[in-house]
Scaffold this motif. Structure first.
Motif, PDB file in Angstrom:
ATOM      1  N   GLU A 159      -0.460   8.599   9.292  1.00  0.00           N
ATOM      2  CA  GLU A 159      -0.624   9.018   7.850  1.00  0.00           C
ATOM      3  C   GLU A 159      -0.433   7.661   7.165  1.00  0.00           C
ATOM      4  O   GLU A 159       0.556   7.001   7.043  1.00  0.00           O
ATOM      5  CB  GLU A 159       0.332   9.847   7.512  1.00  0.00           C
ATOM      6  CG  GLU A 159      -0.082  10.413   5.986  1.00  0.00           C
ATOM      7  CD  GLU A 159      -1.195  11.151   5.685  1.00  0.00           C
ATOM      8  OE1 GLU A 159      -1.834  11.326   4.777  1.00  0.00           O
ATOM      9  OE2 GLU A 159      -1.687  11.836   6.865  1.00  0.00           O
ATOM     10  N   PRO A 160      -1.298   7.098   6.299  1.00  0.00           N
ATOM     11  CA  PRO A 160      -1.071   6.049   5.479  1.00  0.00           C
ATOM     12  C   PRO A 160      -0.248   6.235   4.302  1.00  0.00           C
ATOM     13  O   PRO A 160       0.108   7.421   3.844  1.00  0.00           O
ATOM     14  CB  PRO A 160      -2.525   5.814   5.085  1.00  0.00           C
ATOM     15  CG  PRO A 160      -3.223   6.805   4.931  1.00  0.00           C
ATOM     16  CD  PRO A 160      -3.076   7.385   6.176  1.00  0.00           C
ATOM     17  N   ILE A 161       0.687   5.390   3.785  1.00  0.00           N
ATOM     18  CA  ILE A 161       1.903   5.567   3.204  1.00  0.00           C
ATOM     19  C   ILE A 161       1.574   4.718   1.691  1.00  0.00           C
ATOM     20  O   ILE A 161       1.387   3.401   1.682  1.00  0.00           O
ATOM     21  CB  ILE A 161       3.240   5.042   3.493  1.00  0.00           C
ATOM     22  CG1 ILE A 161       3.225   5.642   4.869  1.00  0.00           C
ATOM     23  CG2 ILE A 161       4.051   5.689   2.733  1.00  0.00           C
ATOM     24  CD1 ILE A 161       3.345   7.116   5.061  1.00  0.00           C
ATOM     25  N   PRO A 162       1.429   5.476   0.508  1.00  0.00           N
ATOM     26  CA  PRO A 162       1.168   4.586  -0.819  1.00  0.00           C
ATOM     27  C   PRO A 162       2.249   3.706  -1.037  1.00  0.00           C
ATOM     28  O   PRO A 162       3.359   3.845  -1.016  1.00  0.00           O
ATOM     29  CB  PRO A 162       1.001   5.697  -1.877  1.00  0.00           C
ATOM     30  CG  PRO A 162       1.608   6.868  -1.328  1.00  0.00           C
ATOM     31  CD  PRO A 162       1.838   6.862   0.062  1.00  0.00           C
ATOM     32  N   VAL A 163       1.741   2.504  -1.426  1.00  0.00           N
ATOM     33  CA  VAL A 163       2.706   1.567  -2.187  1.00  0.00           C
ATOM     34  C   VAL A 163       2.068   0.878  -3.388  1.00  0.00           C
ATOM     35  O   VAL A 163       0.798   1.272  -3.825  1.00  0.00           O
ATOM     36  CB  VAL A 163       2.905   0.462  -1.105  1.00  0.00           C
ATOM     37  CG1 VAL A 163       3.781   0.873  -0.110  1.00  0.00           C
ATOM     38  CG2 VAL A 163       1.688  -0.360  -0.673  1.00  0.00           C
ATOM     39  N   ASN A 164       2.954   0.274  -4.082  1.00  0.00           N
ATOM     40  CA  ASN A 164       2.226  -0.290  -5.228  1.00  0.00           C
ATOM     41  C   ASN A 164       2.095  -2.009  -5.224  1.00  0.00           C
ATOM     42  O   ASN A 164       1.613  -2.566  -6.414  1.00  0.00           O
ATOM     43  CB  ASN A 164       3.317  -0.188  -6.471  1.00  0.00           C
ATOM     44  CG  ASN A 164       4.792  -0.966  -6.434  1.00  0.00           C
ATOM     45  OD1 ASN A 164       5.177  -1.118  -5.099  1.00  0.00           O
ATOM     46  ND2 ASN A 164       5.300  -1.481  -7.497  1.00  0.00           N
ATOM     47  N   VAL A 165       2.549  -2.635  -4.333  1.00  0.00           N
ATOM     48  CA  VAL A 165       2.179  -3.927  -3.850  1.00  0.00           C
ATOM     49  C   VAL A 165       1.711  -4.080  -2.670  1.00  0.00           C
ATOM     50  O   VAL A 165       2.134  -3.574  -1.499  1.00  0.00           O
ATOM     51  CB  VAL A 165       3.348  -4.883  -4.230  1.00  0.00           C
ATOM     52  CG1 VAL A 165       3.089  -6.396  -3.731  1.00  0.00           C
ATOM     53  CG2 VAL A 165       3.896  -4.768  -5.619  1.00  0.00           C
ATOM     54  N   LEU A 166       0.853  -5.133  -2.141  1.00  0.00           N
ATOM     55  CA  LEU A 166       0.504  -5.230  -1.043  1.00  0.00           C
ATOM     56  C   LEU A 166       0.793  -7.027  -0.404  1.00  0.00           C
ATOM     57  O   LEU A 166       0.563  -7.764  -1.465  1.00  0.00           O
ATOM     58  CB  LEU A 166      -1.282  -5.136  -0.623  1.00  0.00           C
ATOM     59  CG  LEU A 166      -1.703  -3.616  -0.655  1.00  0.00           C
ATOM     60  CD1 LEU A 166      -3.260  -3.754  -0.224  1.00  0.00           C
ATOM     61  CD2 LEU A 166      -0.869  -2.846   0.275  1.00  0.00           C
ATOM     62  N   SER A 167       1.113  -7.177   0.779  1.00  0.00           N
ATOM     63  CA  SER A 167       1.276  -8.478   1.171  1.00  0.00           C
ATOM     64  C   SER A 167       0.218  -9.182   1.263  1.00  0.00           C
ATOM     65  O   SER A 167      -0.802  -8.693   2.064  1.00  0.00           O
ATOM     66  CB  SER A 167       2.300  -8.269   2.221  1.00  0.00           C
ATOM     67  OG  SER A 167       3.653  -7.785   1.952  1.00  0.00           O
ATOM     68  N   GLY A 168       0.086 -10.294   0.587  1.00  0.00           N
ATOM     69  CA  GLY A 168      -1.180 -10.988   0.465  1.00  0.00           C
ATOM     70  C   GLY A 168      -1.800 -11.381   1.989  1.00  0.00           C
ATOM     71  O   GLY A 168      -2.874 -11.551   2.188  1.00  0.00           O
ATOM     72  N   GLY A 169      -0.516 -11.969   2.907  1.00  0.00           N
ATOM     73  CA  GLY A 169      -0.880 -12.594   4.165  1.00  0.00           C
ATOM     74  C   GLY A 169      -1.046 -11.727   5.112  1.00  0.00           C
ATOM     75  O   GLY A 169      -1.338 -12.179   6.198  1.00  0.00           O
ATOM     76  N   MET A 209      -3.453   1.681  -3.058  1.00  0.00           N
ATOM     77  CA  MET A 209      -3.103   0.791  -2.076  1.00  0.00           C
ATOM     78  C   MET A 209      -1.938   1.495  -0.975  1.00  0.00           C
ATOM     79  O   MET A 209      -1.032   2.255  -1.558  1.00  0.00           O
ATOM     80  CB  MET A 209      -2.445  -0.313  -2.641  1.00  0.00           C
ATOM     81  CG  MET A 209      -3.297  -1.293  -3.647  1.00  0.00           C
ATOM     82  SD  MET A 209      -2.427  -2.714  -4.246  1.00  0.00           S
ATOM     83  CE  MET A 209      -1.710  -1.995  -5.698  1.00  0.00           C
ATOM     84  N   TYR A 210      -2.144   1.075   0.185  1.00  0.00           N
ATOM     85  CA  TYR A 210      -1.411   1.985   1.248  1.00  0.00           C
ATOM     86  C   TYR A 210      -0.861   0.948   2.352  1.00  0.00           C
ATOM     87  O   TYR A 210      -1.345  -0.149   2.534  1.00  0.00           O
ATOM     88  CB  TYR A 210      -2.193   2.873   1.831  1.00  0.00           C
ATOM     89  CG  TYR A 210      -2.740   4.138   0.660  1.00  0.00           C
ATOM     90  CD1 TYR A 210      -1.872   5.184   1.087  1.00  0.00           C
ATOM     91  CD2 TYR A 210      -3.577   4.132  -0.107  1.00  0.00           C
ATOM     92  CE1 TYR A 210      -2.183   6.322   0.272  1.00  0.00           C
ATOM     93  CE2 TYR A 210      -3.962   5.120  -0.811  1.00  0.00           C
ATOM     94  CZ  TYR A 210      -3.282   6.057  -0.626  1.00  0.00           C
ATOM     95  OH  TYR A 210      -3.446   7.291  -1.501  1.00  0.00           O
ATOM     96  N   ILE A 211       0.183   1.270   3.146  1.00  0.00           N
ATOM     97  CA  ILE A 211       0.496   0.694   4.412  1.00  0.00           C
ATOM     98  C   ILE A 211       0.150   1.709   5.307  1.00  0.00           C
ATOM     99  O   ILE A 211       0.160   2.934   5.410  1.00  0.00           O
ATOM    100  CB  ILE A 211       2.225   0.737   4.513  1.00  0.00           C
ATOM    101  CG1 ILE A 211       2.568  -0.572   3.460  1.00  0.00           C
ATOM    102  CG2 ILE A 211       2.656   0.423   5.788  1.00  0.00           C
ATOM    103  CD1 ILE A 211       4.072  -0.505   3.413  1.00  0.00           C
ATOM    104  N   VAL A 212      -0.550   0.938   6.407  1.00  0.00           N
ATOM    105  CA  VAL A 212      -0.874   1.877   7.575  1.00  0.00           C
ATOM    106  C   VAL A 212       0.033   1.574   8.899  1.00  0.00           C
ATOM    107  O   VAL A 212       0.292   0.445   9.346  1.00  0.00           O
ATOM    108  CB  VAL A 212      -2.345   1.469   7.971  1.00  0.00           C
ATOM    109  CG1 VAL A 212      -2.445   2.171   9.317  1.00  0.00           C
ATOM    110  CG2 VAL A 212      -3.324   1.803   6.896  1.00  0.00           C
ATOM    111  N   PRO A 213       1.173   2.483   9.186  1.00  0.00           N
ATOM    112  CA  PRO A 213       1.949   2.057   9.978  1.00  0.00           C
ATOM    113  C   PRO A 213       1.634   1.946  11.388  1.00  0.00           C
ATOM    114  O   PRO A 213       2.307   1.080  12.179  1.00  0.00           O
ATOM    115  CB  PRO A 213       3.051   3.508  10.133  1.00  0.00           C
ATOM    116  CG  PRO A 213       2.705   4.291   8.633  1.00  0.00           C
ATOM    117  CD  PRO A 213       1.078   3.749   8.605  1.00  0.00           C
ATOM    118  N   LEU A 214       0.509   2.384  11.761  1.00  0.00           N
ATOM    119  CA  LEU A 214      -0.096   2.116  13.104  1.00  0.00           C
ATOM    120  C   LEU A 214      -0.678   0.909  13.225  1.00  0.00           C
ATOM    121  O   LEU A 214      -1.007   0.295  14.566  1.00  0.00           O
ATOM    122  CB  LEU A 214      -1.059   3.247  13.718  1.00  0.00           C
ATOM    123  CG  LEU A 214      -0.302   4.471  14.239  1.00  0.00           C
ATOM    124  CD1 LEU A 214      -1.306   5.532  14.358  1.00  0.00           C
ATOM    125  CD2 LEU A 214       0.615   4.277  15.388  1.00  0.00           C
ATOM    126  N   ALA A 215      -0.841   0.127  12.325  1.00  0.00           N
ATOM    127  CA  ALA A 215      -1.637  -1.091  12.370  1.00  0.00           C
ATOM    128  C   ALA A 215      -0.517  -2.204  12.312  1.00  0.00           C
ATOM    129  O   ALA A 215       0.059  -2.503  11.423  1.00  0.00           O
ATOM    130  CB  ALA A 215      -2.662  -1.420  11.121  1.00  0.00           C
TER     131      ALA A 215
END
Length: 257
Positions: free
Chosen positions: A160-170, A210-216
């Motif tokens: 399950e992707p998790i919502p966030v408010n900022v993504l790390s650009g790198g 914007m999301y974090i994908v834990p399995l990636a």
């Protein structure tokens, strides 16, 4: 669904080659890789990388241009070469797990509302309670960033992707249409806070996408090359924080941001 990878780099030939090897070892290969190389001539690895993709389906664009000055300008310069649906930006000292893009594809096929994603860094340094407390006390309003809390609490084996408010650009992947609405800021010389500043504007154009994908999963080795001294980096960060507020702040907190 197609993927391109953009790697801005400068005078890190060994790190770039290591990163590139992790790309060609993917179980789901990207269609395109764009290298924006700001290195001097003795640190170019164009021939090496061309030989690595000879027996793959990857299209390689290797742009060597020493006049491109800085990370954000390198990212902006890459966009005109992109031919794919999704664009991933990676630092040159990152190493991807072999199924990174296989996971992303599965997630993005079923979640068409997602505009941008991060993977999870496996070797992220641990932080002390005091450091986390100081971060929470100084990051509110415009500077709010929930990534640390999310990464500490998520199950890294969940699909399950998790919502966030900022993504790390790198280590970010974006749908191409994001750049039809939000452009990189090449005027204000952001560096350390370029991802936060860009995420603010993406969040306003595409709320809650914007999301974090834990399995990636990936590793970030933070190469010592091309790093500023602590004093210079701190001075630069202070300037960027002020610029970020002047550009994007709405002063709803009477300046307490």
């Amino acid at each position: 669904m197609t993927f391109s990878i953009v790697i801005p780099t400068k005078n890190r030939p060994q790190e770039l080659t290591t990163m590139f090897n992790s790309i060609i070892e993917q179980t789901r290969l990207p269609e395109q890789v764009i290298i924006i190389d700001q290195s001097n001539s003795e640190n170019l690895v164009k021939d090496t990388l061309k030989s690595l993709v000879e027996n793959t389906s990857i299209s390689l664009n290797y742009i060597h241009d020493e006049s491109i000055n800085g990370l954000v300008k390198a990212k902006a310069a890459s966009l005109r070469f992109n031919e794919c649906d999704f664009i991933s930006f990676f630092d040159d000292d990152i190493v991807l797990e072999p199924n990174y893009f296989e996971v992303l594809e599965k997630i993005l096929v079923y979640n068409t509302n997602i505009r941008g994603v991060n993977g999870v860094i496996l070797n992220i340094p641990s932080s002390t309670f005091f450091k986390r407390l100081l971060f929470s006390l100084t990051h509110f309003g415009l500077y709010k960033d929930i990534r640390q809390n999310v990464l500490r609490s998520i199950d890294k084996n969940t699909f399950e992707p998790i919502p966030v408010n900022v993504l790390s650009g790198g280590l970010s992947t974006w749908r191409r249409e994001v750049f039809e609405n939000v452009s990189f800021d090449t005027k204000n010389k952001f560096h350390a806070y370029e991802d936060k500043e860009f995420s603010i504007r993406v969040g306003r154009a595409f709320p809650n996408q914007m999301y974090i994908v834990p399995l990636a999963k990936l590793y970030h080795y933070h190469s010592a090359g091309n790093r500023q001294s602590i004093l210079k980096r701190t001075k630069t960060d202070v300037v960027e924080v002020i610029m970020l507020f002047k550009k994007n702040g709405d002063f709803s907190y009477l300046g307490f941001d």
